[in-house]
Scaffold this motif. Structure first.
Motif, mmCIF file in Angstrom:
data_model
loop_
_atom_site.group_PDB
_atom_site.id
_atom_site.type_symbol
_atom_site.label_atom_id
_atom_site.label_comp_id
_atom_site.label_asym_id
_atom_site.label_seq_id
_atom_site.Cartn_x
_atom_site.Cartn_y
_atom_site.Cartn_z
ATOM 1 N N GLU A 272 9.596 -13.431 -18.243
ATOM 2 C CA GLU A 272 10.519 -14.330 -18.883
ATOM 3 C C GLU A 272 10.276 -15.685 -17.902
ATOM 4 O O GLU A 272 9.866 -15.701 -16.755
ATOM 5 N N TYR A 273 10.586 -16.819 -18.495
ATOM 6 C CA TYR A 273 10.482 -17.880 -17.821
ATOM 7 C C TYR A 273 11.862 -18.812 -17.814
ATOM 8 O O TYR A 273 12.580 -18.786 -18.603
ATOM 9 N N VAL A 274 12.214 -19.172 -16.546
ATOM 10 C CA VAL A 274 13.475 -19.833 -16.393
ATOM 11 C C VAL A 274 13.041 -21.009 -15.705
ATOM 12 O O VAL A 274 12.296 -21.156 -14.758
ATOM 13 N N GLY A 275 13.804 -22.309 -16.445
ATOM 14 C CA GLY A 275 13.097 -23.546 -15.672
ATOM 15 C C GLY A 275 13.997 -24.681 -16.181
ATOM 16 O O GLY A 275 15.018 -24.696 -16.794
ATOM 17 N N ALA A 276 13.365 -25.966 -16.197
ATOM 18 C CA ALA A 276 14.050 -27.123 -16.519
ATOM 19 C C ALA A 276 13.055 -27.817 -17.218
ATOM 20 O O ALA A 276 11.780 -28.038 -16.927
ATOM 21 N N VAL A 277 13.518 -28.882 -18.075
ATOM 22 C CA VAL A 277 12.946 -30.071 -18.765
ATOM 23 C C VAL A 277 13.338 -31.236 -18.259
ATOM 24 O O VAL A 277 14.522 -31.472 -18.743
#
Length: 738
Positions: free
Chosen positions: A348-353
């Motif tokens: 899973e990827y958790v992040g910000a744009v």
């Protein structure tokens, strides 16, 4: 007997029903217990004692709230029916894990809706007997109830169902409207099953029969505990909503959205700001297809390759790309995400744009500005720099500095010592002295020196520096420019040579003119003087005879007088010629004339670093004068001042003032030069007197003659320090208003 009691009085068991489902569940348990005693307590064997039962109950304390309520209701029935005593009830109450302590930090504020004061006192005594300090306010009318609810500060409401003026259901509805979070318990003599269910649906917390008041304390404690839990849950939910609002606002302000992506399932979560960045509505479920639909066509392959490599290696994501929006505009995004492993082992990827469009455009504008600046520096051969005097470190060095000072740009920024070695050997001491001086004084400075390029070429450099100070006044650094003025200096030298040639030619012309004037003067005067000499001799002969002929002598003397007068007339005509003949007078604005001369001589003054300052009176009358001759006066006086200051060191200042006095105009020209010669200052107005090496001594006499021809006066005064002031007046008899 127990089963009959339960069937005939369902309120006997605590009466803590939170919904119609809870009531049905309790009655189902009662029926189960009635039909099969072995299933009493949900299949648990009857305890040998109340202590044992409470211990068993604590082991089941992690059950759901509704189940817990049912168990406690059944517990109360069993303990009461088996007559385990009041001590068991106290122990049962203590199993609420500190509920009493949490709610008894201050006296329990109870609103009692009761028409019988004795019943209200009985309930208060019962609670205080169980160590529950309380403060009871009793009301028995609807108006009193509404007033008490409006005042607030209520922890618990205990209400009788039957009241003389209104009923308990009406009271419940009023309480739910005014303070829905306050527990509401019915304490009544009779309460049917349908009424109880209706009350619970409306929002009642519990009900206790007055015939079974022993159940009141557990019911109150449970209600207070649940109210506390609801309040804490409400505060937690409110805190969560507030945190989410802060996060959403922070994302909006920073143009940063958050996302989550399950790589195996493809499920994607977007925050509200992420939807806004990609310009999809909140109702749209995000997918990779929608993401790539927005990615700029030129960036799609690179983004896909970056994601594939990172997911295969289970690495974090950090990349930038562009979005092509439906309206044709372009956005720049910076994506950051951390790779995580779910409990099931999926990636899973958790992040910000981050929308970095504004930053990108600012960078582009900055790059354009830098490019324009670099081109301007190249065209003007001007470099920029920054130096820290404390360490001698060059902090900044533009590309043009390398070209101007002859350094290879591929070798990087030179050290100060390397730069100093390139300065011409004859200029190094001067540069070092000025550098130390301005560093100590924290002052702006200008410096001219020569630099020797690697190939031996010598270039002339003009350097300008400006100090940058900290808030406390300490010198932080110098910033400035270096300009290659070699061509400019050569052009100035050539112009100076041409000026000198022009001056020499003018001098030769003046000498030639004076020679011609002298020859003409000698020729014109020779004849009347010769005739006068002849007439004088003739007169002497007539008088020297034995018989003097006075008549002839008188005639000869008369002719001699005529010859002398004719010589005087010749001299007057030559003088008029010297003065350009008759004056052509007109109305002249003296201030305007001064401004014209300022423009005319400004370049000459700048050549010697001399400033010209004017202090002109307003509304000055115009003067009837010959404009050309007044121009000549100003020209002579201002050039004399410039020449006097050119012979001194430092910057000079030439000041021209005009003012209106009593019956005259006063004009003054002041300089900060060498001053007047000692002794007889009026001598400078004598013809052919000069203090200049190449002067003719005619400027000031001519100027005085012109001023006096206009009815004015010209004189000079010395200054107390240095310099001189020349003043002249024009009488008001020749002045006129414009």
């Amino acid at each position: 007997m127990l089963i009959a009691m339960i069937r005939s009085d369902p309120d006997y068991c605590d009466g803590h029903y939170t919904s119609q489902t809870a009531v049905a569940t309790a009655w189902g348990c009662f029926n189960l217990m009635a039909n099969s005693p072995s299933h009493l307590m949900g299949g648990i064997e009857a305890p040998d004692s109340a202590d044992q039962y409470i211990k068993d109950q604590k082991a089941h304390a992690r059950q759901t709230q509704d189940a817990n309520d049912v168990v406690w209701n059944l517990t109360a029935c069993v303990i009461s029916s088996t007559s385990l005593g009041s001590s068991s009830t106290i122990k049962m109450r203590s199993s609420f894990e500190g509920c009493e302590e949490e709610n008894m930090s201050h006296p329990l504020r109870i609103l009692s809706i009761e028409d019988d004061p004795k019943d209200a006192e009985l309930i208060q005594d019962l609670l205080e007997t169980e160590e529950i300090a309380c403060q009871v306010t009793r009301v028995d009318t609807q108006a009193a109830l509404v007033a008490s609810l409006g005042q607030g500060g209520i922890d618990l409401i205990l209400a009788d169902y039957s009241l003389p003026s209104f009923d308990g259901i009406s009271a419940l509805k009023l309480a739910m409207k005014a303070c829905p979070d306050v527990p509401f318990i019915f304490v009544s003599g009779t309460l049917g099953e349908e009424v109880a269910i209706e009350a619970l649906k409306i929002g009642a917390t519990d009900y206790v029969l007055k015939t079974r008041l022993s159940r009141l304390v557990p019911s109150v404690l449970r209600a207070l505990r649940e109210a506390t839990e609801r309040a804490e849950r409400k505060r937690a939910e409110e805190s969560l909503r507030q945190s989410e609002a802060y996060l959403a606002e922070a994302q909006r302000l920073s143009c940063t959205g958050s996302f989550g992506w399950n790589v195996s399932s493809g499920e994607i979560y977007w925050s509200e700001e992420t939807h806004k960045i990609f310009e999809y509505g909140r109702a749209v479920k995000p997918t990779l297809e929608l993401v790539f639909r927005r990615i700029h066509p030129d960036d799609r392959d690179l983004v896909q390759l970056t994601i594939d490599r990172a997911s295969e290696a289970r690495e974090n994501l950090d990349y930038e790309h562009r979005l092509l929006m439906p309206d044709g505009s372009v956005k720049y995004l910076h994506v950051l995400a951390r790779a995580l492993e779910s409990p099931s082992g999926n990636l899973e990827y958790v992040g910000a744009v981050m929308d970095v469009t504004a930053a990108k455009r600012t960078e582009e504008t900055l790059r354009e500005s830098e490019a324009y600046l670099a081109e301007a520096q190249r065209l003007s051969r001007t470099g920029s720099w920054a130096l820290v005097p404390a360490t001698g470190k060059i902090r900044y060095w533009s590309e043009e500095c390398n070209r101007v000072l002859g350094f290879d740009p591929h070798c990087g920024q030179p050290r100060f010592e390397t730069f100093f070695e390139r300065i011409h050997a004859d200029d190094q001491a001067k540069v070092r002295k000025i550098s130390d001086l301005v560093g100590a004084e924290k002052a702006e400075f200008e410096l001219k020196y020569r630099i020797v390029h690697r190939g031996g070429e010598i270039r002339d450099i003009h350097l300008v520096g400006h100090p940058v100070l900290s808030p406390s006044g300490d010198l932080v650094e110098f910033v400035g420019t270096v300009m290659d003025v070699t061509e400019r200096k050569r052009a100035e030298e050539e112009r100076e040579r041409l000026r000198q040639v022009q001056a020499d030619l003018a001098h030769i012309n003046r000498v030639t003119t004076m020679g011609e004037l002298t020859a003409s003067l000698a020729h014109e005067i020779k004849q009347p003087i010769s005739a006068g000499v002849t007439d004088a001799k003739t007169c002497l002969r007539w008088l020297g005879r034995d018989d003097p002929d006075l008549t002839e002598a008188r005639d000869a003397a008369s002719r001699m007088v005529k010859d002398v007068m004719r010589a005087a007339d010749i001299i007057s005509r030559i003088s008029l010629l010297f003065r350009k003949g008759a004056l052509q007078r007109e109305l002249v604005d003296v201030n305007e004339l001064i401004r014209e001369m300022f423009v005319l001589l400004r370049s000459e003054a700048n050549r010697y670093s001399i400033s010209i300052r004017t202090e002109l009176a307003e509304d000055l009358p115009k003067v009837m004068a010959d404009r050309i001759q007044l121009q000549q006066v100003f020209m002579n006086l201002m050039l004399n001042g410039i020449d006097a200051m050119n012979a001194t060191t430092g910057r000079g200042e030439l000041t021209i003032k005009s003012e209106a006095g009593d019956a005259q105009l006063l004009i003054s020209v002041s300089d900060t030069g060498l001053g007047l010669p000692p002794g007889q200052p009026d001598q400078i107005f004598s013809a052919f007197f000069t203090t200049k090496d190449k002067g003719t001594g005619m400027g000031l006499p001519i100027s005085r003659s012109i001023v006096e021809s206009h009815g004015g006066r010209l004189w000079a005064t010395g200054a107390s320090g240095r310099g001189a002031t020349f003043q002249f007046t024009l009488p008001t008899m020749v002045a006129a208003q414009a």
